[in-house]
Scaffold this motif. Structure first.
Motif, PDB file in Angstrom:
ATOM      1  N   ASP A  26       1.107  -1.182   0.185  1.00  0.00           N
ATOM      2  CA  ASP A  26      -0.179  -0.247   0.032  1.00  0.00           C
ATOM      3  C   ASP A  26       0.802   1.222  -0.207  1.00  0.00           C
ATOM      4  OD1 ASP A  26      -2.236  -1.177   0.171  1.00  0.00           O
ATOM      5  OD2 ASP A  26      -3.361  -0.637   1.622  1.00  0.00           O
ATOM      6  N   ARG A  53      -8.260   7.574  -0.215  1.00  0.00           N
ATOM      7  CA  ARG A  53      -8.920   6.508   0.277  1.00  0.00           C
ATOM      8  C   ARG A  53     -10.470   6.094  -0.142  1.00  0.00           C
ATOM      9  NH1 ARG A  53     -11.211  11.424   3.542  1.00  0.00           N
ATOM     10  NH2 ARG A  53     -11.402  12.120   1.703  1.00  0.00           N
ATOM     11  N   VAL A  57      -7.079   2.494   0.998  1.00  0.00           N
ATOM     12  CA  VAL A  57      -5.706   2.720   1.259  1.00  0.00           C
ATOM     13  C   VAL A  57      -4.975   3.419   2.629  1.00  0.00           C
ATOM     14  CG1 VAL A  57      -2.967   4.389   1.006  1.00  0.00           C
ATOM     15  CG2 VAL A  57      -4.285   2.971  -0.770  1.00  0.00           C
ATOM     16  N   ASP A  58      -4.670   2.813   3.597  1.00  0.00           N
ATOM     17  CA  ASP A  58      -4.912   2.864   5.525  1.00  0.00           C
ATOM     18  C   ASP A  58      -4.515   4.351   5.182  1.00  0.00           C
ATOM     19  OD1 ASP A  58      -4.961   2.342   7.995  1.00  0.00           O
ATOM     20  OD2 ASP A  58      -2.888   3.411   7.958  1.00  0.00           O
ATOM     21  N   ARG A  59      -5.380   4.876   6.176  1.00  0.00           N
ATOM     22  CA  ARG A  59      -5.504   6.527   6.462  1.00  0.00           C
ATOM     23  C   ARG A  59      -4.603   7.094   7.144  1.00  0.00           C
ATOM     24  NH1 ARG A  59     -10.230   9.725   9.040  1.00  0.00           N
ATOM     25  NH2 ARG A  59     -10.114   9.964   7.396  1.00  0.00           N
ATOM     26  N   GLU A  60      -3.379   6.227   7.851  1.00  0.00           N
ATOM     27  CA  GLU A  60      -2.531   6.201   8.154  1.00  0.00           C
ATOM     28  C   GLU A  60      -0.912   6.185   7.275  1.00  0.00           C
ATOM     29  OE1 GLU A  60      -0.795   4.153  10.972  1.00  0.00           O
ATOM     30  OE2 GLU A  60      -2.600   4.634  12.677  1.00  0.00           O
ATOM     31  N   VAL A  61      -1.260   5.449   6.066  1.00  0.00           N
ATOM     32  CA  VAL A  61      -0.027   5.320   5.041  1.00  0.00           C
ATOM     33  C   VAL A  61      -0.349   6.344   3.546  1.00  0.00           C
ATOM     34  CG1 VAL A  61       0.508   4.091   2.954  1.00  0.00           C
ATOM     35  CG2 VAL A  61      -0.255   3.018   5.189  1.00  0.00           C
TER      36      VAL A  61
END
Length: 135
Positions: A26, A53, A57-61
């Motif tokens: 990711d 989003r 994809v993960d928010r932190e990434v």
């Protein structure tokens, strides 16, 4: 894989193997998407964040990768886009051109500060002429 009726245990095993060998990453995907969208599509941080989003994809990434996006490069892309677009607005009144450019830049994901400074520069440039039809 669920849509193709792959059993869950096999899907989990395959996904684990894909991550292990680097086929699913990711962070790399997000970095590539950010670079592509900012350089070639002239999109701002907010629009790219939304696209990441939507792609899961993960928010932190996403935030990590977006933090690497240089504000000066983002402004330069917005400026280039605005100068390119303003050429086709010579027949419009200045207020109409301002409104349309601001809307276009906002839809592309540029923040209010960037939009304001870019429009001040583009519309304040003496080389840019507009219609005086309603003035």
């Amino acid at each position: 894989m669920a849509r193709r009726n792959v059993p869950a245990d096999i899907a989990d095993e395959l996904l684990s193997r894909f991550v292990e060998v680097g086929l699913i990453d990711d962070a790399a995907f997000a970095a590539t998407l950010v670079r592509s969208r900012s350089e070639f599509s002239h999109r701002g941080r907010a629009r790219i964040r939304q696209e990441l989003r939507e792609k899961g994809v993960d928010r932190e990434v996403a935030e990590e990768v977006l933090a690497e996006l240089d504000p000066a490069d983002e402004r330069a892309a917005a400026l280039e886009l605005a100068y390119r677009k303003v050429r086709s607005m010579a027949s419009l009144e200045r207020q109409v051109a301002y409104r349309r450019l601001a809307g276009m830049l906002a839809r592309r994901g540029y923040g209010p500060g960037t939009v304001s400074s870019v429009l001040a520069e583009v519309l304040g440039d003496p080389a840019v002429e507009f219609s005086t039809a309603g003035q």
